[in-house]
Design a protein around this motif. Structure first.
Motif, PDB file in Angstrom:
ATOM      1  N   PRO A 180      -3.784  -6.456   5.600  1.00  0.00           N
ATOM      2  CA  PRO A 180      -3.441  -7.335   6.553  1.00  0.00           C
ATOM      3  C   PRO A 180      -2.108  -7.939   6.228  1.00  0.00           C
ATOM      4  CG  PRO A 180      -4.818  -8.147   4.863  1.00  0.00           C
ATOM      5  CD  PRO A 180      -4.703  -6.753   4.491  1.00  0.00           C
ATOM      6  N   VAL A 181      -1.202  -6.930   6.020  1.00  0.00           N
ATOM      7  CA  VAL A 181       0.249  -7.481   5.668  1.00  0.00           C
ATOM      8  C   VAL A 181       1.293  -6.500   6.779  1.00  0.00           C
ATOM      9  CG1 VAL A 181      -0.426  -7.695   3.333  1.00  0.00           C
ATOM     10  CG2 VAL A 181       0.429  -5.646   3.985  1.00  0.00           C
ATOM     11  N   ASN A 182       2.452  -6.846   6.665  1.00  0.00           N
ATOM     12  CA  ASN A 182       3.329  -6.049   7.432  1.00  0.00           C
ATOM     13  C   ASN A 182       4.745  -6.273   6.659  1.00  0.00           C
ATOM     14  OD1 ASN A 182       4.406  -4.103   8.991  1.00  0.00           O
ATOM     15  ND2 ASN A 182       3.579  -5.385  10.956  1.00  0.00           N
ATOM     16  N   THR A 183       5.560  -5.418   6.790  1.00  0.00           N
ATOM     17  CA  THR A 183       6.801  -5.281   5.854  1.00  0.00           C
ATOM     18  C   THR A 183       8.176  -5.352   6.919  1.00  0.00           C
ATOM     19  OG1 THR A 183       5.611  -4.005   4.385  1.00  0.00           O
ATOM     20  CG2 THR A 183       8.029  -4.139   4.168  1.00  0.00           C
ATOM     21  N   VAL A 184       9.329  -6.075   6.534  1.00  0.00           N
ATOM     22  CA  VAL A 184      10.429  -5.893   7.393  1.00  0.00           C
ATOM     23  C   VAL A 184      11.366  -5.321   6.266  1.00  0.00           C
ATOM     24  CG1 VAL A 184      12.463  -7.049   8.108  1.00  0.00           C
ATOM     25  CG2 VAL A 184       9.871  -8.200   8.476  1.00  0.00           C
ATOM     26  N   GLY A 211       0.636  -1.104   0.053  1.00  0.00           N
ATOM     27  CA  GLY A 211       0.019   0.163   0.116  1.00  0.00           C
ATOM     28  C   GLY A 211       0.730   1.325  -0.117  1.00  0.00           C
ATOM     29  N   PHE A 212       2.268   0.974  -0.112  1.00  0.00           N
ATOM     30  CA  PHE A 212       2.922   2.190  -0.303  1.00  0.00           C
ATOM     31  C   PHE A 212       3.154   2.908  -1.799  1.00  0.00           C
ATOM     32  CE2 PHE A 212       5.627  -0.352   2.768  1.00  0.00           C
ATOM     33  CZ  PHE A 212       5.131   0.132   3.952  1.00  0.00           C
ATOM     34  N   ALA A 262      -2.071   1.840   3.633  1.00  0.00           N
ATOM     35  CA  ALA A 262      -1.506   0.632   4.004  1.00  0.00           C
ATOM     36  C   ALA A 262      -1.762   0.254   5.413  1.00  0.00           C
ATOM     37  CB  ALA A 262       0.006   1.315   4.123  1.00  0.00           C
ATOM     38  N   TYR A 263      -1.985   0.985   6.407  1.00  0.00           N
ATOM     39  CA  TYR A 263      -2.478   0.416   7.700  1.00  0.00           C
ATOM     40  C   TYR A 263      -3.718  -0.218   7.981  1.00  0.00           C
ATOM     41  CZ  TYR A 263      -6.246   4.160   7.991  1.00  0.00           C
ATOM     42  OH  TYR A 263      -7.118   4.968   7.801  1.00  0.00           O
ATOM     43  N   ARG A 264      -4.632  -0.269   6.774  1.00  0.00           N
ATOM     44  CA  ARG A 264      -5.718  -1.210   6.931  1.00  0.00           C
ATOM     45  C   ARG A 264      -5.439  -2.531   6.122  1.00  0.00           C
ATOM     46  NH1 ARG A 264     -10.624   0.816   4.101  1.00  0.00           N
ATOM     47  NH2 ARG A 264     -11.304  -1.244   4.795  1.00  0.00           N
TER      48      ARG A 264
END
Length: 342
Positions: A82-86, A57-58, A78-80
């Motif tokens: 269901p993912v996260n990034t390293v 979502g960036f 992005a905050y909505r």
């Protein structure tokens, strides 16, 4: 939409992302399965990182359609998602201790202190950092900081974990160790991991499937074994591992089929002058270079037809090779993988 085992974790249909006249992503179609370790591999500027940012979502697509577990995400912040990034640089807060770094996302979501600390400790135990909660990032090694970043991403329980070259800042030995740990962690969690890298060794060793990118497009999606053994194009053969790309005129001379082919160096045997040819394709030539690579020697042979072949020969081989020596190279017909394209 209800999730099912048949609903892709991530789906791209005709996705494009333009930056002015530059087509960073140019018509990508892709399905990533639930629980899959999926690698996006390619050189700098090939579009792989932009695809990751589109999932996160960036970035928003210029054209096309993206779904995450069946839910349309174009325009979704992005905050909505269901993912996260390293990220490669980990982006840890230097003034916070490790536990507070891990729990930061839970704090932003309003979780009570006791609950978020409990979940934070569980996440640290998952990445083998239990007992280090009060240390600051500056007191940790690179590998430990990478694990903190993983714990921080996992503690919010994403459905898809995105990894943007997270091992790039580590030295070779630690990077190899972390490859095994990442794969084991992914298997134990059963999450979809989407891993972006330009390092072919990382992609081949960890991924269930690999998408090879070039100039904003996917040129091949397959298992690591198929990517390596059966490259679809000259680009894949050249980029993934070391390969001899054989021109159509030479394959016609060798096996009677005029097609571009790939021949991996380890599939080639070098015979000293006067040795019996035996079965297979045998091509006379001359050794033009021998490079020592530890367990193997990389031997360059110029063939009688003017071509150049690289062979991997065990350093313990009884065949002694020197520059200028007359030899023959031998390989099975099946070792020649025929490809499309000129």
């Amino acid at each position: 939409m209800a999730e099912s085992s048949t609903t892709p974790a991530v789906s791209f249909r005709g996705v494009e992302r333009h930056f002015g006249p530059i087509r960073a992503v140019d018509g990508v179609d892709l399905d990533i399965a639930p629980g899959e370790f999926f690698a996006m591999l390619g050189p700098s500027g090939s579009g792989k990182t932009t695809c990751l940012r589109l999932i996160a979502g960036f970035e928003q697509p210029t054209a096309g359609h993206i779904e995450i577990f069946g839910e349309t995400v174009e325009g979704m912040p992005a905050y909505r998602r269901p993912v996260n990034t390293v990220f490669q640089d980990y982006a840890l807060f230097p003034h916070l201790n490790i536990l507070d770094n891990v729990c930061y996302g839970l704090m932003v979501r309003g979780l009570a202190r006791g609950d978020r600390y409990r979940q934070g400790r569980e996440a640290l135990a998952l990445v083998k950092l239990a007992g280090m909660e009060t240390r600051k990032p500056g007191q940790l090694s690179g590998g430990q900081r990478q694990r903190v970043a993983l714990a921080r991403a996992l503690v919010v329980r994403p459905k898809v974990l995105l990894l943007d070259e997270p091992l790039g800042a580590l030295d070779l030995k630690l990077r190899e160790d972390m490859q095994g740990e990442l794969k084991a962690l992914q298997r134990s969690l059963g999450l979809s991991f989407v891993f972006v890298t330009h390092d072919q060794g990382e992609a081949l060793s960890m991924a269930d499937r690999v998408a090879v990118f070039n100039e904003g497009r996917i040129v091949q999606v397959a298992s690591p074994q198929d990517i390596y053994e059966r490259p679809a194009t000259r680009f894949v053969a050249d980029f993934v591992g070391s390969s001899n790309v054989i021109e159509p005129s030479m394959t016609k001379a060798w096996i009677g089929i005029e097609k571009l082919a790939s021949l991996r160096p380890e599939k080639i045997e070098i015979l000293p002058e006067g040795a019996a040819a035996g079965d297979g394709v045998v091509v006379p030539g001359m050794v033009t270079q021998v490079l020592y690579h530890g367990a193997v020697n990389r031997v360059e042979v110029t063939t009688g037809q003017g071509g150049r072949l690289l062979a991997s020969v065990s350093a313990s081989s009884l065949v002694r090779l020197a520059q200028g020596a007359s030899v023959s190279v031998r390989f099975s017909r099946d070792a020649l993988h025929l490809m499309e394209g000129a």
